[in-house]
Design an enzyme around this catalytic site. Structure first.
Site, PDB file in Angstrom:
ATOM      1  N   LYS A  11      10.550  -3.463 -11.560  1.00 26.86           N
ATOM      2  CA  LYS A  11      10.050  -4.842 -11.627  1.00 26.86           C
ATOM      3  C   LYS A  11      11.091  -5.865 -11.172  1.00 26.86           C
ATOM      4  CE  LYS A  11       6.487  -2.849 -13.571  1.00 26.86           C
ATOM      5  NZ  LYS A  11       5.325  -2.405 -12.844  1.00 26.86           N
TER       6      LYS A  11
HETATM    7  C1  LIG Z   1       4.472  -1.748 -14.256  1.00 23.32           C
HETATM    8  C2  LIG Z   1       3.129  -2.233 -14.562  1.00 23.32           C
HETATM    9  C3  LIG Z   1       2.538  -2.081 -15.825  1.00 23.32           C
HETATM   10  C4  LIG Z   1       3.114  -1.269 -16.937  1.00 23.32           C
HETATM   11  O1  LIG Z   1       4.429  -1.337 -17.177  1.00 23.32           O
HETATM   12  P1  LIG Z   1       5.249  -0.160 -17.871  1.00 23.32           P
HETATM   13  O2  LIG Z   1       6.453  -0.908 -18.316  1.00 23.32           O
HETATM   14  O3  LIG Z   1       5.520   0.868 -16.841  1.00 23.32           O
HETATM   15  O4  LIG Z   1       4.451   0.341 -19.007  1.00 23.32           O
HETATM   16  C5  LIG Z   1       1.303  -2.659 -16.060  1.00 23.32           C
HETATM   17  N1  LIG Z   1       0.656  -3.327 -15.100  1.00 23.32           N
HETATM   18  C6  LIG Z   1       1.172  -3.464 -13.867  1.00 23.32           C
HETATM   19  C7  LIG Z   1       0.400  -4.234 -12.834  1.00 23.32           C
HETATM   20  C8  LIG Z   1       2.406  -2.897 -13.539  1.00 23.32           C
HETATM   21  O5  LIG Z   1       2.873  -3.016 -12.307  1.00 23.32           O
END
Ligand SMILES: *Cc1c(COP(=O)(O)O)cnc(C)c1O
Length: 419
Positions: free
Chosen positions: A201
């Site tokens: 992220k």
């Molecule tokens: C990464 C992501 C998630 C979930 O995040 P995690 O930390 O991996 O559980 C949920 N929604 C979207 C759109 C994502 O890109």
């Protein structure tokens, strides 16, 4: 004007920074973690009235975003689940999600005991308000707009539609950390929202998430969902238990991750200044498109600037664009194609499409309190598949330069004209 090329964020020279937040993990993060490990009595997040890494992270985010409550948890999926359970969404309810998002958005709905309903995306690559309207049933309780690759979905329309139909809005800003809409951070104008701090992220602590809401009751309920021991910990929440506690999952965030996250939050503005500047440079140098259109961006000032998407006029143009760009050294494939199973597209969510629950009762679909009749199939969202099969996306990373963005714009212009 090529000003930012020599810049650093933290101690990291941008030229060496492939990726986003993860590329900037360096001495500051190492120092924060080391400091904690030297004081192992500080490794647990609830320490009475003493500030902890988690509680300080939460406070810093509340202030930065202008939101009343924040809870650091172990993942974005957990944070989304806290949003839904917090708002009282559960068995018997339907929640509308876009056909283009990470499968975790659907999982969070299932975690809450509700049924995910999959709707089309539009040219903003976010939830299509028109299809959402078509998919509302007497059981719909909430919608989850997702801000894919840092570009806010059509929030004004979606929020207005939700208001009209008495639905909650939970924003999945896991990929859109720092994105804004009409000046506010995305999510702040909705009922609850979630960030993921996983490795991929905008900013990261390896694994983590944050659940946000302005609603006191939703917050307390989300906290209960996150930690079965909440009312027993010596936490700052002790004074406010106006909702009777219930026991659910174990989503408690850990202090080491929170320490890293706090450093990364300090770098967020610099990351986005840079990516926004890069994207702006690209857009400035792009000619009027001939065989593609640009992804619709409702509020360009709020875009994180971490991606640029072209939607070709048809699949053949998309293929030829992609081949032409590859010949010029730019590897950009279409989002939906036979070669690569992208988990962000609903056709690859087998566990959801097959309505596979975790046990023989097959909840949430087999739940007797669910009176709806959701159906899923691989071809249920043809518009989404059509858009994604024509969509070429360029990821923008910290180590790119304004000069490179100009070159990329010229390559795109050239290939598009020659098509
Ligand atoms: C990464 C992501 C998630 C979930 O995040 P995690 O930390 O991996 O559980 C949920 N929604 C979207 C759109 C994502 O890109």
């Amino acid at each position: 004007m090529s000003c930012k090329e020599q810049r650093t964020i933290g101690q990291q020279p941008l030229a060496e920074s492939a990726g986003l937040g993860r590329a900037l993990i360096g001495e500051e993060e190492i120092a924060a973690v080391t400091e904690l490990l030297r004081n192992p009595e500080r490794l647990f997040r609830y320490r009475g009235n003493e500030p902890t890494e988690s509680s300080q992270l939460e406070k810093e985010l509340q202030e930065k975003l202008g939101v009343k409550h924040a809870l650091f948890v172990n993942s974005g999926t957990s944070a989304l689940t806290c949003c839904l359970v917090g708002l009282g969404i559960g068995p018997g309810d339907e929640v509308i999600i876009p056909a283009y998002t990470y499968i975790a958005t659907a999982s969070a709905v299932v975690n809450a005991g509700a049924v995910p309903v999959i709707a089309e995306i539009d040219d903003a690559l976010g939830l299509d308000p028109l299809d959402v309207e078509r998919k509302i049933t007497p059981y719909t309780r909430a919608i989850i707009p997702v801000h894919m690759q840092g570009v806010p979905a059509r929030l004004s329309l979606l929020r207005a539609l939700a208001r009209k139909n008495n639905l909650k809005v939970v924003e999945d800003a896991c990929q859109g950390i720092g994105s804004r809409y009409n000046g506010d951070y995305t999510g702040v104008g909705s009922d609850a929202f979630a960030w993921s701090l996983n490795y991929f992220k905008v900013i990261t602590c390896g694994e983590g998430g944050v659940f946000f809401t302005n609603d006191d009751t939703a917050f307390l309920r989300g906290v209960y969902q996150s930690d079965a021991g909440t009312p027993m910990w010596d936490s700052g929440l002790k004074g406010d238990l106006h909702v009777p506690p219930f026991s659910r999952a174990g989503y408690r965030g850990n202090e080491l991750n929170a320490a890293v996250a706090r450093v990364q939050v300090q770098k967020l503005d610099a990351i986005l200044d840079h990516t926004r500047h890069l994207k702006q440079t690209l857009l400035t140098h792009l000619a009027e498109p001939v065989h593609y259109s640009r992804q619709h961006v409702d509020d360009p000032a709020g875009d994180c600037g971490i991606s640029f998407a072209m939607i070709a006029e048809d699949e053949s143009a998309a293929r030829r664009l992609s081949e032409g760009l590859a010949r010029e050294g730019l590897q950009i494939g279409t989002a939906y194609n036979d070669g690569f199973p992208d988990r962000h597209i609903y056709t690859y969510w087998d566990s959801i499409l097959n309505k596979r629950g975790s046990n023989h009762l097959n909840y949430p679909w087999g739940d007797p309190s669910y009176k709806g009749q959701v159906t899923y199939s691989k071809d249920m969202c043809p518009r989404t598949l059509d858009i994604l099969s024509r969509c070429l996306r360029l990821g923008i990373q910290l180590n790119m330069t304004t000069q490179r963005m100009q070159e990329i714009a010229e390559i795109i212009n050239r290939v598009d004209r020659a098509l």
